[in-house]
Design a protein around this motif. Structure first.
Motif, PDB file in Angstrom:
ATOM      1  N   LEU A 122       9.507 -13.151 -17.894  1.00 48.03           N
ATOM      2  CA  LEU A 122       9.476 -12.773 -16.444  1.00 48.03           C
ATOM      3  C   LEU A 122       9.513 -13.869 -15.408  1.00 48.03           C
ATOM      4  O   LEU A 122      10.163 -13.641 -14.694  1.00 48.03           O
ATOM      5  N   VAL A 162       2.661  -9.308 -15.790  1.00 49.26           N
ATOM      6  CA  VAL A 162       2.886  -9.112 -14.148  1.00 49.26           C
ATOM      7  C   VAL A 162       1.741  -9.637 -13.409  1.00 49.26           C
ATOM      8  O   VAL A 162       2.097 -10.156 -12.122  1.00 49.26           O
ATOM      9  N   GLN A 166       2.255 -12.389 -10.173  1.00 53.27           N
ATOM     10  CA  GLN A 166       1.614 -12.160  -9.284  1.00 53.27           C
ATOM     11  C   GLN A 166       0.805 -13.215  -8.510  1.00 53.27           C
ATOM     12  O   GLN A 166       0.709 -13.847  -7.412  1.00 53.27           O
ATOM     13  N   CYS A 171       5.957 -12.783  -7.306  1.00 51.95           N
ATOM     14  CA  CYS A 171       6.219 -11.629  -7.078  1.00 51.95           C
ATOM     15  C   CYS A 171       5.226 -10.749  -6.525  1.00 51.95           C
ATOM     16  O   CYS A 171       3.930 -11.320  -6.638  1.00 51.95           O
ATOM     17  N   VAL A 174       6.456  -4.490  -8.198  1.00 48.24           N
ATOM     18  CA  VAL A 174       6.855  -4.553  -9.459  1.00 48.24           C
ATOM     19  C   VAL A 174       6.924  -3.305  -9.958  1.00 48.24           C
ATOM     20  O   VAL A 174       6.194  -2.323  -9.456  1.00 48.24           O
ATOM     21  N   VAL A 197       2.168  -1.941  -8.104  1.00 51.35           N
ATOM     22  CA  VAL A 197       2.919  -1.794  -9.184  1.00 51.35           C
ATOM     23  C   VAL A 197       3.294  -0.352  -9.490  1.00 51.35           C
ATOM     24  O   VAL A 197       2.193   0.533  -9.739  1.00 51.35           O
ATOM     25  N   PRO A 253      10.960  -2.420  -5.591  1.00 51.67           N
ATOM     26  CA  PRO A 253      10.719  -3.447  -6.441  1.00 51.67           C
ATOM     27  C   PRO A 253      11.264  -4.990  -6.172  1.00 51.67           C
ATOM     28  O   PRO A 253      12.482  -5.026  -5.795  1.00 51.67           O
ATOM     29  N   VAL A 255      11.379  -6.854  -8.901  1.00 51.56           N
ATOM     30  CA  VAL A 255      11.828  -6.798 -10.241  1.00 51.56           C
ATOM     31  C   VAL A 255      11.525  -5.513 -11.197  1.00 51.56           C
ATOM     32  O   VAL A 255      10.571  -4.990 -10.672  1.00 51.56           O
ATOM     33  N   CYS A 295      16.886  -5.356  -6.353  1.00 49.86           N
ATOM     34  CA  CYS A 295      16.067  -6.701  -6.670  1.00 49.86           C
ATOM     35  C   CYS A 295      17.001  -7.930  -7.168  1.00 49.86           C
ATOM     36  O   CYS A 295      16.540  -8.611  -8.117  1.00 49.86           O
TER      37      CYS A 295
END
Length: 377
Positions: A122, A162, A166, A171, A174, A197, A253, A255, A295
């Motif tokens: 990621l 994630v 963050q 990001c 998501v 999310v 989002p 991603v 995205c």
């Protein structure tokens, strides 16, 4: 666009330890073949890697590993009490702390490595080092809640990745799309109160877990799409087109992360669906097209379930062909028979009506049902 492939042989050494095996394992003693009788064994993943080396697809990917997540990263999702109990049991030879999620000696560190592979994938995509990426993570993660390991899952791999991204400021918004045949209850629970999310799960209804995954579930940002057993290629693509993709598009989002289970495949012992390698290829194509629109093409896949040693490698190979744009192909040896085994038109129409009702209830797309269109995939 460069596609990353994150994997590590150490993840394939995860097993049930003496809890599920007669032979002592640990240290430099590799778990016995087949994971000691557990359905979640390493051979589906090892055979995928072997297939990609034989076909040459691996040469078209950026092959990488990543470090284990440290305790500070784990604490963003999992409470200290659980981590302490997991580490202590791992050091003592393994065991089981939740439900259907045994581990052997060193299981804690292997789980940290599995989560690290997803985080590494990621972060590389969000930082622009890769266009997209696939993490061959094992043990899987989507059934693990914050403090309850479940269904072969010991740490919440995607949630950890994630939250770390963050925290690093890489990001904010998501979308997590889970197409494993089982409901992604852990991921859903962890993000239930987080509107940033979105979690979407397309799964076989009433498979596993039995008490989660209903369409009526409402969280801050969540959509469950339970499909009846026996759904095939067309129903999966229609569920994507009319439900999952519109919901993700509306979420805007930065991603898209896929909980990539391959157990909707027709030969899987833990599912009763009729998806095939072409289904996974087509769903990947759908996601990549949406990602290009929303995205900048950022897509990350984390390996989840899939228990057919013979068929999982072909389904995953098809996904990676599509992600990378490689000309290398591993032709599906079962394509002809699976085309013959797809559901009849009246059953597809029944499923289409259910999908349409779910789309209407959530105010999503109401386009022409897929069964009424000429097949194009």
């Amino acid at each position: 666009m460069t596609t990353g492939f994150f994997h590590d042989e150490r993840c394939l050494w995860h097993g049930g330890g003496n809890y599920a095996q007669m032979a002592p394992v640990g240290g430099l003693v590799q778990p016995i073949a087949g994971g000691g009788g557990l359905p979640e064994d390493p051979e589906t993943k090892r055979r995928l890697v072997n297939l990609m080396r034989v076909t040459g697809l691996m040469s078209d990917l950026s092959e990488r590993s990543a470090p284990m997540l440290d305790r500070e990263d784990l604490l963003q999702v999992h409470p200290a009490a659980y981590l302490d109990a997991f580490e202590a049991a791992s050091d003592a030879g393994g065991g089981e702390l939740g439900l259907r999620a045994p581990f052997g000696p060193g299981g804690y560190d292997i789980a940290r490595l599995s989560a690290g592979l997803v985080s590494g994938a990621l972060e590389a995509v969000l930082q622009g080092a890769l266009g997209n990426a696939y993490a061959l993570s094992r043990p899987p993660g989507h059934h693990c809640t914050a403090d309850w390991p479940n269904g072969f899952c010991l740490l919440a791999n995607i949630a950890l990745a994630v939250r770390r991204a963050q925290a690093l400021g890489l990001c904010r918004r998501v979308a997590v799309l889970d197409w494993d045949v089982h409901h992604g209850n852990g991921t859903e629970a962890i993000f239930a109160d987080d509107p940033e999310v979105l979690t979407v799960s397309i799964h076989q209804a009433n498979n596993y877990p039995l008490d989660t995954g209903g369409f009526e579930t409402r969280a801050q940002a969540n959509l469950n799409v339970p499909l009846p057993p026996g759904c095939g290629h067309d129903s999966y693509l229609e569920a994507m087109e009319r439900l999952a993709l519109p919901a993700i598009r509306a979420h805007e989002p930065e991603v898209i992360v896929i909980a990539c289970g391959l157990d909707a495949g027709a030969f899987d012992p833990l599912g009763r669906m009729l998806a095939h390698a072409g289904t996974f290829r087509a769903m990947t194509r759908q996601v990549m097209a949406l990602a290009a629109e929303t995205c900048d093409g950022r897509v990350v896949m984390a390996h989840e379930g899939g228990y057919s040693e013979v068929y999982v490698p072909f389904c995953t190979h098809a996904i990676l062909e599509e992600m990378s744009g490689s000309a290398v192909r591993a032709e599906d040896p079962f394509a002809a028979t699976l085309a013959q085994r797809q559901p009849e038109a009246d059953f597809r129409a029944f499923v289409s009506d259910r999908i349409g009702a779910m789309a209407a209830a959530r105010g999503l797309s109401s386009r022409t049902p897929r069964h009424a269109l000429k097949a194009r995939d």
